[in-house]
Design a protein around this motif. Sequence first.
Motif, PDB file in Angstrom:
ATOM      1  N   GLY A  30       9.266  25.387   8.235  1.00 31.97           N
ATOM      2  CA  GLY A  30       9.699  24.951   6.915  1.00 31.97           C
ATOM      3  C   GLY A  30       9.517  23.468   6.658  1.00 31.97           C
ATOM      4  N   GLY A  31       8.715  22.800   7.471  1.00 28.34           N
ATOM      5  CA  GLY A  31       8.456  21.374   7.285  1.00 28.34           C
ATOM      6  C   GLY A  31       7.526  21.123   6.121  1.00 28.34           C
ATOM      7  N   ALA A  32       7.234  19.863   5.893  1.00 31.87           N
ATOM      8  CA  ALA A  32       6.340  19.474   4.806  1.00 31.87           C
ATOM      9  C   ALA A  32       4.951  20.055   5.036  1.00 31.87           C
ATOM     10  N   PRO A  33       4.266  20.454   3.965  1.00 32.12           N
ATOM     11  CA  PRO A  33       2.911  20.997   4.119  1.00 32.12           C
ATOM     12  C   PRO A  33       1.955  19.971   4.734  1.00 32.12           C
ATOM     13  N   ALA A  34       1.064  20.448   5.597  1.00 32.67           N
ATOM     14  CA  ALA A  34       0.056  19.602   6.234  1.00 32.67           C
ATOM     15  C   ALA A  34      -1.239  19.694   5.438  1.00 32.67           C
ATOM     16  N   ALA A  35      -1.841  18.539   5.190  1.00 26.14           N
ATOM     17  CA  ALA A  35      -3.127  18.480   4.495  1.00 26.14           C
ATOM     18  C   ALA A  35      -4.243  18.864   5.462  1.00 26.14           C
ATOM     19  N   ILE A  36      -5.129  19.757   5.018  1.00 23.37           N
ATOM     20  CA  ILE A  36      -6.263  20.204   5.832  1.00 23.37           C
ATOM     21  C   ILE A  36      -7.511  19.441   5.383  1.00 23.37           C
ATOM     22  N   HIS A  37      -7.999  18.569   6.271  1.00 26.35           N
ATOM     23  CA  HIS A  37      -9.188  17.763   5.986  1.00 26.35           C
ATOM     24  C   HIS A  37     -10.417  18.260   6.737  1.00 26.35           C
ATOM     25  N   GLY A  38     -10.208  18.944   7.853  1.00 27.51           N
ATOM     26  CA  GLY A  38     -11.316  19.413   8.667  1.00 27.51           C
ATOM     27  C   GLY A  38     -11.246  20.907   8.900  1.00 27.51           C
ATOM     28  N   LEU A  39     -12.406  21.553   8.831  1.00 25.62           N
ATOM     29  CA  LEU A  39     -12.536  22.974   9.160  1.00 25.62           C
ATOM     30  C   LEU A  39     -13.596  23.068  10.254  1.00 25.62           C
ATOM     31  N   ALA A  40     -13.305  23.819  11.290  1.00 28.73           N
ATOM     32  CA  ALA A  40     -14.256  23.932  12.395  1.00 28.73           C
ATOM     33  C   ALA A  40     -14.356  25.379  12.861  1.00 28.73           C
ATOM     34  N   VAL A  41     -15.586  25.862  12.976  1.00 26.01           N
ATOM     35  CA  VAL A  41     -15.850  27.180  13.538  1.00 26.01           C
ATOM     36  C   VAL A  41     -16.184  26.948  15.008  1.00 26.01           C
ATOM     37  N   CYS A  42     -15.406  27.576  15.879  1.00 25.39           N
ATOM     38  CA  CYS A  42     -15.509  27.296  17.312  1.00 25.39           C
ATOM     39  C   CYS A  42     -15.560  28.578  18.133  1.00 25.39           C
ATOM     40  N   ARG A  43     -16.043  28.421  19.366  1.00 22.47           N
ATOM     41  CA  ARG A  43     -16.078  29.560  20.293  1.00 22.47           C
ATOM     42  C   ARG A  43     -15.641  29.082  21.668  1.00 22.47           C
ATOM     43  N   TYR A  51     -13.491  31.351  16.199  1.00 28.28           N
ATOM     44  CA  TYR A  51     -12.258  30.938  15.542  1.00 28.28           C
ATOM     45  C   TYR A  51     -12.588  29.907  14.477  1.00 28.28           C
ATOM     46  N   ARG A  52     -11.842  29.949  13.385  1.00 30.19           N
ATOM     47  CA  ARG A  52     -11.922  28.865  12.414  1.00 30.19           C
ATOM     48  C   ARG A  52     -10.627  28.084  12.547  1.00 30.19           C
ATOM     49  N   PHE A  53     -10.758  26.833  12.969  1.00 32.37           N
ATOM     50  CA  PHE A  53      -9.613  25.948  13.086  1.00 32.37           C
ATOM     51  C   PHE A  53      -9.485  25.138  11.805  1.00 32.37           C
ATOM     52  N   SER A  54      -8.280  25.087  11.270  1.00 33.32           N
ATOM     53  CA  SER A  54      -7.958  24.255  10.117  1.00 33.32           C
ATOM     54  C   SER A  54      -7.237  23.033  10.672  1.00 33.32           C
ATOM     55  N   CYS A  55      -7.787  21.851  10.400  1.00 34.34           N
ATOM     56  CA  CYS A  55      -7.331  20.644  11.087  1.00 34.34           C
ATOM     57  C   CYS A  55      -6.838  19.570  10.119  1.00 34.34           C
ATOM     58  N   ASP A  56      -5.982  18.702  10.659  1.00 35.69           N
ATOM     59  CA  ASP A  56      -5.494  17.567   9.884  1.00 35.69           C
ATOM     60  C   ASP A  56      -6.539  16.444   9.916  1.00 35.69           C
ATOM     61  N   ALA A  57      -6.173  15.266   9.461  1.00 36.01           N
ATOM     62  CA  ALA A  57      -7.119  14.150   9.362  1.00 36.01           C
ATOM     63  C   ALA A  57      -7.539  13.590  10.717  1.00 36.01           C
ATOM     64  N   GLN A  58      -6.876  14.004  11.807  1.00 34.52           N
ATOM     65  CA  GLN A  58      -7.252  13.558  13.156  1.00 34.52           C
ATOM     66  C   GLN A  58      -7.896  14.683  13.965  1.00 34.52           C
ATOM     67  N   TRP A  59      -8.338  15.735  13.313  1.00 30.13           N
ATOM     68  CA  TRP A  59      -8.929  16.910  13.944  1.00 30.13           C
ATOM     69  C   TRP A  59      -7.951  17.614  14.891  1.00 30.13           C
ATOM     70  N   GLU A  60      -6.668  17.530  14.584  1.00 28.93           N
ATOM     71  CA  GLU A  60      -5.664  18.295  15.322  1.00 28.93           C
ATOM     72  C   GLU A  60      -5.491  19.633  14.608  1.00 28.93           C
ATOM     73  N   THR A  61      -5.477  20.724  15.360  1.00 33.09           N
ATOM     74  CA  THR A  61      -5.377  22.055  14.777  1.00 33.09           C
ATOM     75  C   THR A  61      -4.002  22.280  14.158  1.00 33.09           C
ATOM     76  N   VAL A  62      -4.018  22.731  12.908  1.00 34.14           N
ATOM     77  CA  VAL A  62      -2.799  23.083  12.191  1.00 34.14           C
ATOM     78  C   VAL A  62      -2.673  24.604  12.120  1.00 34.14           C
ATOM     79  N   GLN A  63      -3.820  25.271  11.984  1.00 32.29           N
ATOM     80  CA  GLN A  63      -3.835  26.728  11.855  1.00 32.29           C
ATOM     81  C   GLN A  63      -5.170  27.241  12.375  1.00 32.29           C
ATOM     82  N   ASP A  64      -5.198  28.476  12.868  1.00 34.92           N
ATOM     83  CA  ASP A  64      -6.463  29.083  13.276  1.00 34.92           C
ATOM     84  C   ASP A  64      -6.482  30.544  12.879  1.00 34.92           C
TER      85      ASP A  64
END
Length: 91
Positions: A30-43, A51-64
């Motif tokens: 229930g925290g503040a929404p994270a902005a997704i700046h990077g999308l990466a398709v990975c194996r 996998y498609r990783f949805s990442c923040d501005a530092q390429w940290e995974t927020v969702q996959d």
Amino acid sequence: MTPPPHIDGARILAWAWSDLPFGHVTNEHGGAPAAIHGLAVCRYADEARVYRFSCDAQWETVQDDVYASEDDAREQLPAQYRAVTATWNLA
């Protein structure tokens, strides 16, 4: 911003970046929404799926999410990631 060669131990196959967020993801706590700046398709080395990783501005995974193919992972973006059109780059 160019991503690292691996995210969460998986090799990047394709990626997209936007200075403006593709969209936002709320976390499960229930925290503040994270902005997704990077999308990466990975194996991961030992898997056929991708996998498609949805990442923040530092390429940290927020969702996959997992997909059967690279094309599916790039083309099946959820509505919340369509604020900006993703331009995919091959790694």
